[in-house]
Write an enzyme that holds these catalytic residues in place. Structure first.
Site, PDB file in Angstrom:
ATOM      1  N   SER A   1       2.864  -1.619  10.602  1.00  0.00           N
ATOM      2  CA  SER A   1       4.301  -1.643  10.882  1.00  0.00           C
ATOM      3  C   SER A   1       4.970  -2.981  10.574  1.00  0.00           C
ATOM      4  CB  SER A   1       4.575  -1.214  12.336  1.00  0.00           C
ATOM      5  OG  SER A   1       4.181   0.130  12.531  1.00  0.00           O
TER       6      SER A   1
ATOM      7  N   HIS B   1      -9.791   1.557   4.647  1.00  0.00           N
ATOM      8  CA  HIS B   1      -8.553   1.789   5.408  1.00  0.00           C
ATOM      9  C   HIS B   1      -8.824   2.819   6.507  1.00  0.00           C
ATOM     10  CE1 HIS B   1      -4.482   2.871   6.457  1.00  0.00           C
ATOM     11  NE2 HIS B   1      -4.074   1.787   5.812  1.00  0.00           N
TER      12      HIS B   1
ATOM     13  N   GLY C   1       1.932   2.629  10.787  1.00  0.00           N
ATOM     14  CA  GLY C   1       2.925   3.700  10.640  1.00  0.00           C
ATOM     15  C   GLY C   1       3.589   4.121  11.939  1.00  0.00           C
TER      16      GLY C   1
ATOM     17  N   GLY D   1       2.732  -0.964   4.359  1.00  0.00           N
ATOM     18  CA  GLY D   1       2.747   0.444   3.981  1.00  0.00           C
ATOM     19  C   GLY D   1       4.176   0.940   3.811  1.00  0.00           C
ATOM     20  N   GLY D   2       4.695   1.571   4.853  1.00  0.00           N
ATOM     21  CA  GLY D   2       6.020   2.199   4.805  1.00  0.00           C
ATOM     22  C   GLY D   2       7.113   1.329   4.188  1.00  0.00           C
TER      23      GLY D   2
ATOM     24  N   GLU E   1      -7.185   5.170   7.622  1.00  0.00           N
ATOM     25  CA  GLU E   1      -6.845   6.564   7.283  1.00  0.00           C
ATOM     26  C   GLU E   1      -8.003   7.239   6.540  1.00  0.00           C
ATOM     27  OE1 GLU E   1      -3.165   5.760   5.302  1.00  0.00           O
ATOM     28  OE2 GLU E   1      -2.129   5.448   7.217  1.00  0.00           O
TER      29      GLU E   1
ATOM     30  N   ASN F   1       0.868  -1.184   0.000  1.00  0.00           N
ATOM     31  CA  ASN F   1       0.000   0.000   0.000  1.00  0.00           C
ATOM     32  C   ASN F   1       0.903   1.232   0.000  1.00  0.00           C
ATOM     33  OD1 ASN F   1      -1.883   1.977   0.436  1.00  0.00           O
ATOM     34  ND2 ASN F   1      -2.425   1.331   2.525  1.00  0.00           N
ATOM     35  N   TRP F   2       1.044   1.802  -1.181  1.00  0.00           N
ATOM     36  CA  TRP F   2       1.960   2.956  -1.302  1.00  0.00           C
ATOM     37  C   TRP F   2       1.360   4.236  -0.737  1.00  0.00           C
ATOM     38  CZ3 TRP F   2       4.450   2.730  -6.915  1.00  0.00           C
ATOM     39  CH2 TRP F   2       5.233   1.571  -7.014  1.00  0.00           C
ATOM     40  N   LYS F   3       0.066   4.193  -0.407  1.00  0.00           N
ATOM     41  CA  LYS F   3      -0.628   5.390   0.109  1.00  0.00           C
ATOM     42  C   LYS F   3      -0.388   6.575  -0.838  1.00  0.00           C
ATOM     43  CE  LYS F   3      -0.414   3.454   4.681  1.00  0.00           C
ATOM     44  NZ  LYS F   3      -0.332   3.639   6.114  1.00  0.00           N
TER      45      LYS F   3
ATOM     46  N   GLU G   1      -5.928  -4.449  10.692  1.00  0.00           N
ATOM     47  CA  GLU G   1      -4.927  -3.414  10.914  1.00  0.00           C
ATOM     48  C   GLU G   1      -5.281  -2.622  12.172  1.00  0.00           C
ATOM     49  OE1 GLU G   1      -2.702  -2.237   7.092  1.00  0.00           O
ATOM     50  OE2 GLU G   1      -4.483  -0.998   7.238  1.00  0.00           O
TER      51      GLU G   1
HETATM   52  P1  PGA Z   1       2.468   0.631   7.675  1.00  0.00           P
HETATM   53  O1  PGA Z   1       1.037   0.824   6.980  1.00  0.00           O
HETATM   54  O2  PGA Z   1       3.040  -0.659   7.162  1.00  0.00           O
HETATM   55  O3  PGA Z   1       3.264   1.831   7.250  1.00  0.00           O
HETATM   56  O4  PGA Z   1       2.208   0.573   9.142  1.00  0.00           O
HETATM   57  C1  PGA Z   1       0.187  -0.256   6.773  1.00  0.00           C
HETATM   58  C2  PGA Z   1      -1.131   0.215   6.231  1.00  0.00           C
HETATM   59  O5  PGA Z   1      -1.624   1.260   6.664  1.00  0.00           O
HETATM   60  O6  PGA Z   1      -1.730  -0.414   5.346  1.00  0.00           O
END
Ligand code: PGA
Length: 240
Positions: free
Chosen positions: A201, A93, A171, A222-223, A95, A12-14, A165
């Site tokens: 994470s 998600h 994050g 993500g990250g 976010e 997930n590159w966001k 999640e």
């Molecule tokens: P993260 O994000 O790996 O940076 O914690 C995961 C996500 O939000 O899908």
């Protein structure tokens, strides 16, 4: 370590990377990983970059509109996503639940719309730190309520997986305890019938701790998915 069952790793590159040039570079690195046979690798870049992905990658979008209507400025339909090669969509998600104020009702509509359009859905659920502070069973009840609302009227056996999640793990550099994530994954599968991936994470350092559980069908990253070398290490864990 024992042979692992086939897993799925979703990047997930966001809202990254910041330029098409960097996206091109990252796609190039990803394409080198694309031929792996023991894992499904899905990349969810910002929709604007989908056309840069080239051949050989499984692609997903990070959001979808509920309706295929003309008058929705700024939205992207399932049909458009499919036409550019996406086969997956991340829905719900945390976010987006927070920043775009997406409700369970809206998320449910998006799930139904995406399935109708034959996109594979990655539905995200997870509790806040306040809920988790009340204990595992409070978190479980919270997630079960999300599932009931988000999956309303969704036919059994749909092309859908759940991403568990915990919000506090996203994050933050503090991943969930793998055993508790596996217990939650098992509860989610019991409540919904769907397979569960873990997100929050995940790094090359801890991915194995999660993926070793049969209850955990994969990871949403993500990250760590923005650093090709780091992501490669995670993919290698499930392809060896
Ligand atoms: P993260 O994000 O790996 O940076 O914690 C995961 C996500 O939000 O899908």
């Amino acid at each position: 370590m024992k042979e692992m069952a086939r897993k799925i790793i979703v990047a997930n590159w966001k809202m990254h990377p910041a330029s098409a040039k960097e996206a091109n570079r990252l796609f190039k690195e990803y394409r080198k990983l694309g031929a792996s046979t023991a894992a499904d690798m899905v990349v969810c870049p910002p929709s604007l970059y989908l056309a840069l992905a080239g051949k050989g990658l499984k692609l997903g979008v990070q959001n979808i509109a509920t309706e295929e209507v003309f008058g929705q400025t700024g939205e992207i339909s399932s049909t458009m996503a499919k036409s550019i090669g996406a086969t997956y969509v991340i829905i719900g998600h945390s976010e987006r639940r927070r920043a775009q104020k997406e409700t369970d009702e809206l998320i449910n509509q998006k799930v139904l719309a995406a399935l109708q359009a034959r996109l594979r859905v990655i539905l995200c659920v997870g509790e806040s730190s306040q809920v988790r502070a009340k204990g595992f069973s409070a978190a479980k009840s919270y997630v079960e309520a999300q599932l009931a609302a988000d999956l309303k009227n969704v036919p059994e056996g749909s092309a859908l997986i759940i991403a568990y999640e915990p919000i506090w793990a996203i994050g933050s550099g503090t991943a969930d305890n793998p055993a508790e994530a596996a217990a939650m994954a098992s509860a989610i599968t019991a409540a919904s019938g769907y397979r569960v991936i873990y997100g929050g994470s995940v790094t090359s350092q801890n991915a194995r701790d999660f993926l070793q559980y049969k209850e955990i069908y994969g990871a949403l990253v993500g990250g760590a998915s923005l650093k090709a070398g780091e992501f490669k290490k995670i993919i290698n864990l499930v392809t060896k």
